[in-house]
Design a protein around this motif. Structure first.
Motif, PDB file in Angstrom:
ATOM      1  N   THR A   1       8.195 -11.760 -37.016  1.00 33.43           N
ATOM      2  CA  THR A   1       7.302 -11.015 -37.895  1.00 33.43           C
ATOM      3  C   THR A   1       5.845 -11.310 -37.570  1.00 33.43           C
ATOM      4  OG1 THR A   1       8.932 -11.050 -39.675  1.00 33.43           O
ATOM      5  CG2 THR A   1       6.657 -10.562 -40.290  1.00 33.43           C
ATOM      6  N   ILE A   2       5.077 -10.239 -37.359  1.00 31.00           N
ATOM      7  CA  ILE A   2       3.636 -10.337 -37.118  1.00 31.00           C
ATOM      8  C   ILE A   2       2.923  -9.676 -38.289  1.00 31.00           C
ATOM      9  CG2 ILE A   2       1.728  -9.681 -35.599  1.00 31.00           C
ATOM     10  CD1 ILE A   2       3.781  -9.577 -33.297  1.00 31.00           C
ATOM     11  N   LYS A   3       2.119 -10.449 -38.994  1.00 27.64           N
ATOM     12  CA  LYS A   3       1.389  -9.937 -40.146  1.00 27.64           C
ATOM     13  C   LYS A   3      -0.031  -9.534 -39.734  1.00 27.64           C
ATOM     14  CE  LYS A   3       2.028 -10.167 -44.146  1.00 27.64           C
ATOM     15  NZ  LYS A   3       2.435  -9.177 -45.172  1.00 27.64           N
ATOM     16  N   ILE A   4      -0.403  -8.309 -40.114  1.00 28.39           N
ATOM     17  CA  ILE A   4      -1.766  -7.823 -39.894  1.00 28.39           C
ATOM     18  C   ILE A   4      -2.431  -7.779 -41.269  1.00 28.39           C
ATOM     19  CG2 ILE A   4      -3.183  -6.023 -38.853  1.00 28.39           C
ATOM     20  CD1 ILE A   4      -0.642  -5.062 -37.401  1.00 28.39           C
ATOM     21  N   PRO A   5      -3.472  -8.549 -41.497  1.00 27.18           N
ATOM     22  CA  PRO A   5      -4.005  -8.699 -42.855  1.00 27.18           C
ATOM     23  C   PRO A   5      -4.831  -7.503 -43.312  1.00 27.18           C
ATOM     24  CG  PRO A   5      -5.304  -9.987 -41.311  1.00 27.18           C
ATOM     25  CD  PRO A   5      -4.149  -9.423 -40.527  1.00 27.18           C
ATOM     26  N   VAL A   6      -5.346  -7.617 -44.516  1.00 30.08           N
ATOM     27  CA  VAL A   6      -6.263  -6.614 -45.050  1.00 30.08           C
ATOM     28  C   VAL A   6      -7.484  -6.519 -44.135  1.00 30.08           C
ATOM     29  CG1 VAL A   6      -7.794  -6.067 -46.973  1.00 30.08           C
ATOM     30  CG2 VAL A   6      -5.509  -6.999 -47.414  1.00 30.08           C
ATOM     31  N   GLY A   7      -7.899  -5.286 -43.833  1.00 30.46           N
ATOM     32  CA  GLY A   7      -9.080  -5.102 -43.000  1.00 30.46           C
ATOM     33  C   GLY A   7      -8.847  -4.105 -41.883  1.00 30.46           C
ATOM     34  N   VAL A   8      -9.749  -4.131 -40.911  1.00 25.93           N
ATOM     35  CA  VAL A   8      -9.710  -3.198 -39.781  1.00 25.93           C
ATOM     36  C   VAL A   8      -9.423  -3.959 -38.499  1.00 25.93           C
ATOM     37  CG1 VAL A   8     -10.996  -1.517 -38.425  1.00 25.93           C
ATOM     38  CG2 VAL A   8     -11.299  -1.608 -40.909  1.00 25.93           C
ATOM     39  N   ALA A   9      -8.373  -3.553 -37.790  1.00 22.23           N
ATOM     40  CA  ALA A   9      -8.065  -4.091 -36.468  1.00 22.23           C
ATOM     41  C   ALA A   9      -8.547  -3.088 -35.431  1.00 22.23           C
ATOM     42  CB  ALA A   9      -6.569  -4.336 -36.326  1.00 22.23           C
ATOM     43  N   ASN A  10      -9.530  -3.475 -34.622  1.00 22.92           N
ATOM     44  CA  ASN A  10     -10.094  -2.597 -33.596  1.00 22.92           C
ATOM     45  C   ASN A  10      -9.477  -2.914 -32.246  1.00 22.92           C
ATOM     46  OD1 ASN A  10     -12.284  -1.038 -35.011  1.00 22.92           O
ATOM     47  ND2 ASN A  10     -12.920  -3.126 -35.535  1.00 22.92           N
ATOM     48  N   LEU A  11      -8.827  -1.915 -31.657  1.00 29.45           N
ATOM     49  CA  LEU A  11      -8.193  -2.081 -30.353  1.00 29.45           C
ATOM     50  C   LEU A  11      -8.969  -1.273 -29.318  1.00 29.45           C
ATOM     51  CD1 LEU A  11      -4.429  -1.724 -31.407  1.00 29.45           C
ATOM     52  CD2 LEU A  11      -5.808  -3.803 -31.246  1.00 29.45           C
ATOM     53  N   TYR A  12      -9.608  -1.968 -28.364  1.00 30.20           N
ATOM     54  CA  TYR A  12     -10.398  -1.299 -27.337  1.00 30.20           C
ATOM     55  C   TYR A  12      -9.644  -1.143 -26.029  1.00 30.20           C
ATOM     56  CZ  TYR A  12     -14.481  -1.389 -30.334  1.00 30.20           C
ATOM     57  OH  TYR A  12     -15.356  -1.166 -31.368  1.00 30.20           O
ATOM     58  N   SER A  13      -8.440  -1.699 -25.957  1.00 32.14           N
ATOM     59  CA  SER A  13      -7.531  -1.444 -24.842  1.00 32.14           C
ATOM     60  C   SER A  13      -6.110  -1.531 -25.381  1.00 32.14           C
ATOM     61  CB  SER A  13      -7.742  -2.445 -23.699  1.00 32.14           C
ATOM     62  OG  SER A  13      -7.530  -3.779 -24.153  1.00 32.14           O
ATOM     63  N   LYS A  14      -5.172  -0.953 -24.641  1.00 34.10           N
ATOM     64  CA  LYS A  14      -3.791  -0.900 -25.112  1.00 34.10           C
ATOM     65  C   LYS A  14      -3.192  -2.304 -25.211  1.00 34.10           C
ATOM     66  CE  LYS A  14       0.784   0.675 -23.687  1.00 34.10           C
ATOM     67  NZ  LYS A  14       1.290  -0.720 -23.631  1.00 34.10           N
ATOM     68  N   PRO A  15      -2.608  -2.664 -26.349  1.00 30.23           N
ATOM     69  CA  PRO A  15      -1.895  -3.938 -26.422  1.00 30.23           C
ATOM     70  C   PRO A  15      -0.699  -3.960 -25.473  1.00 30.23           C
ATOM     71  CG  PRO A  15      -2.342  -3.069 -28.620  1.00 30.23           C
ATOM     72  CD  PRO A  15      -2.646  -1.973 -27.646  1.00 30.23           C
ATOM     73  N   MET A  16      -0.235  -5.148 -25.158  1.00 33.64           N
ATOM     74  CA  MET A  16       0.908  -5.300 -24.270  1.00 33.64           C
ATOM     75  C   MET A  16       2.149  -4.668 -24.879  1.00 33.64           C
ATOM     76  SD  MET A  16       1.654  -9.367 -24.877  1.00 33.64           S
ATOM     77  CE  MET A  16       2.917  -9.436 -23.613  1.00 33.64           C
ATOM     78  N   ASP A  17       3.104  -4.274 -24.015  1.00 37.53           N
ATOM     79  CA  ASP A  17       4.365  -3.741 -24.503  1.00 37.53           C
ATOM     80  C   ASP A  17       5.090  -4.800 -25.333  1.00 37.53           C
ATOM     81  OD1 ASP A  17       3.799  -1.437 -23.148  1.00 37.53           O
ATOM     82  OD2 ASP A  17       5.191  -1.813 -21.490  1.00 37.53           O
ATOM     83  N   ILE A  18       5.829  -4.339 -26.337  1.00 35.99           N
ATOM     84  CA  ILE A  18       6.542  -5.247 -27.239  1.00 35.99           C
ATOM     85  C   ILE A  18       8.008  -5.242 -26.829  1.00 35.99           C
ATOM     86  CG2 ILE A  18       7.060  -5.786 -29.643  1.00 35.99           C
ATOM     87  CD1 ILE A  18       4.543  -4.115 -30.369  1.00 35.99           C
ATOM     88  N   ALA A  19       8.440  -6.293 -26.132  1.00 30.96           N
ATOM     89  CA  ALA A  19       9.777  -6.349 -25.545  1.00 30.96           C
ATOM     90  C   ALA A  19      10.702  -7.237 -26.368  1.00 30.96           C
ATOM     91  CB  ALA A  19       9.692  -6.838 -24.111  1.00 30.96           C
ATOM     92  N   CYS A  20      10.714  -7.013 -27.679  1.00 31.32           N
ATOM     93  CA  CYS A  20      11.632  -7.716 -28.578  1.00 31.32           C
ATOM     94  C   CYS A  20      11.660  -6.930 -29.890  1.00 31.32           C
ATOM     95  CB  CYS A  20      11.196  -9.165 -28.821  1.00 31.32           C
ATOM     96  SG  CYS A  20       9.644  -9.338 -29.737  1.00 31.32           S
ATOM     97  N   SER A  21      12.472  -7.366 -30.826  1.00 28.73           N
ATOM     98  CA  SER A  21      12.587  -6.635 -32.095  1.00 28.73           C
ATOM     99  C   SER A  21      11.542  -7.133 -33.092  1.00 28.73           C
ATOM    100  CB  SER A  21      13.991  -6.791 -32.680  1.00 28.73           C
ATOM    101  OG  SER A  21      14.260  -8.153 -32.964  1.00 28.73           O
ATOM    102  N   ALA A  22      10.291  -7.137 -32.670  1.00 30.67           N
ATOM    103  CA  ALA A  22       9.212  -7.611 -33.539  1.00 30.67           C
ATOM    104  C   ALA A  22       9.008  -6.663 -34.715  1.00 30.67           C
ATOM    105  CB  ALA A  22       7.915  -7.736 -32.739  1.00 30.67           C
ATOM    106  N   SER A  23       8.570  -7.234 -35.827  1.00 25.25           N
ATOM    107  CA  SER A  23       8.182  -6.461 -37.004  1.00 25.25           C
ATOM    108  C   SER A  23       6.673  -6.586 -37.175  1.00 25.25           C
ATOM    109  CB  SER A  23       8.887  -6.984 -38.258  1.00 25.25           C
ATOM    110  OG  SER A  23      10.271  -6.787 -38.181  1.00 25.25           O
ATOM    111  N   LEU A  24       5.967  -5.461 -37.084  1.00 22.40           N
ATOM    112  CA  LEU A  24       4.527  -5.431 -37.329  1.00 22.40           C
ATOM    113  C   LEU A  24       4.322  -4.991 -38.767  1.00 22.40           C
ATOM    114  CD1 LEU A  24       3.214  -3.729 -34.057  1.00 22.40           C
ATOM    115  CD2 LEU A  24       3.662  -6.145 -34.481  1.00 22.40           C
ATOM    116  N   GLU A  25       3.771  -5.858 -39.588  1.00 24.76           N
ATOM    117  CA  GLU A  25       3.689  -5.596 -41.025  1.00 24.76           C
ATOM    118  C   GLU A  25       2.256  -5.777 -41.519  1.00 24.76           C
ATOM    119  OE1 GLU A  25       5.435  -7.358 -45.231  1.00 24.76           O
ATOM    120  OE2 GLU A  25       6.431  -7.871 -43.348  1.00 24.76           O
TER     121      GLU A  25
END
Length: 295
Positions: free
Chosen positions: A76-100
């Motif tokens: 589990t990967i938690k993204i908190p309250v706020g703005v996440a700015n992505l200026y390049s593509k994140p790496m491929d996710i090669a597992c059953s990760a949960s982005l929450e």
């Protein structure tokens, strides 16, 4: 000098012999040790939290993805309250990760590049799985094309075991759209691409039957807008359940779900989204459309 035990039997502590008191203390020590071990496990299994910055958050996402896919405690990967700015593509996710995230409009992931996916889930660790939930994924100013969530399968080679592709993938409580009205868009909100995992009735080298495509994806409580092709694209997907709303198609975009390449068994529940086979190979597609009933 009296107290109650958990079984509510009244005990006179002064009459307990030394061995009984000793057994009581051992029980208390064992209970305390068990609680400590459970607490330590809970702490070690805590989700991986991304620390958002005022600049490019892509390195933080890459570090979290690497850690989660290698972890024996959590995916589990938690993204908190706020703005996440992505200026390049994140790496491929090669597992059953949960982005929450913390909720639609509360956690906002903004893409600041064109022609690529924001989150791309691929074959890797774990048999099936993966989840994106509780966030807004938005095209940033001036960015064009690409996909918010891309799930890609590759061909299974050992069909005697469960597939390591991202079957049973879930998208839940997500908003996909534009951060503002500055010419940005996505080509497609969500793309399930099982085209490389084919054909039907194929056998592996040991004679085991292989199931093709991407199977059993679920998308619900999700809105998709600001796209130039379609809200969702299904390419060789099987047993798909969608509970979505799509609106603000741009240009000649189809306000709904495109299906192709022998996509089977699609159920779409929506007020305004359509469902269409673009190559006439999709089978068993059902649209449950909700209409307003006048009082």
């Amino acid at each position: 000098n009296r107290f109650w035990y958990p079984d509510f039997e009244r005990i006179d502590y002064l009459r307990l012999d030394r061995h009984a008191r000793e057994r009581s203390m051992n029980f208390i020590r064992l209970a305390a040790l068990t609680a400590a071990l459970l607490f330590a496990h809970a702490v070690s299994a805590a989700p991986i939290v991304i620390d958002l910055s005022d600049a490019d958050d892509t390195p933080a996402f890459n570090a979290a993805i690497t850690e989660a896919c290698a972890s024996t405690e959590t995916r589990t990967i938690k993204i908190p309250v706020g703005v996440a700015n992505l200026y390049s593509k994140p790496m491929d996710i090669a597992c059953s990760a949960s982005l929450e995230g913390e909720g639609v409009g509360v956690t906002r992931v903004i893409r600041h590049y064109s022609n690529n996916a924001v989150f791309n889930f691929v074959r890797g660790a774990d048999q099936s799985g993966g989840w994106v939930s509780k966030m807004s994924i938005l095209a940033g100013p001036g960015t064009q094309n690409g996909v918010a969530i891309l799930v890609t399968a590759t061909q299974d080679t050992d069909c005697s075991v469960n597939s390591l592709n991202r079957h049973s993938f879930r998208v839940d409580d997500v908003q996909i759209g534009r951060s503002s009205l500055d010419g940005q868009n996505f080509s497609t909100g969500i793309y399930f691409d099982g085209s490389a995992n084919r054909p039907d009735n194929r056998l592996d080298t040991n004679g085991n039957a292989c199931a093709p495509g991407i199977r059993a994806p679920l998308v619900r409580a999700t809105t998709i807008s600001g796209f130039t092709s379609s809200a969702i694209y299904l390419n060789r997907a099987r047993n798909v359940n969608l509970e979505i709303e799509c609106f603000i198609p741009l240009g000649s975009a189809y306000n709904g779900v495109y299906a192709q390449n022998a996509t089977y068994n699609v159920v779409l529940k929506s007020f305004g989204c359509g469902l269409r086979s673009v190559d006439h190979t999709a089978l068993d597609m059902r649209l449950v459309s909700f209409t307003t009933v006048a009082p």
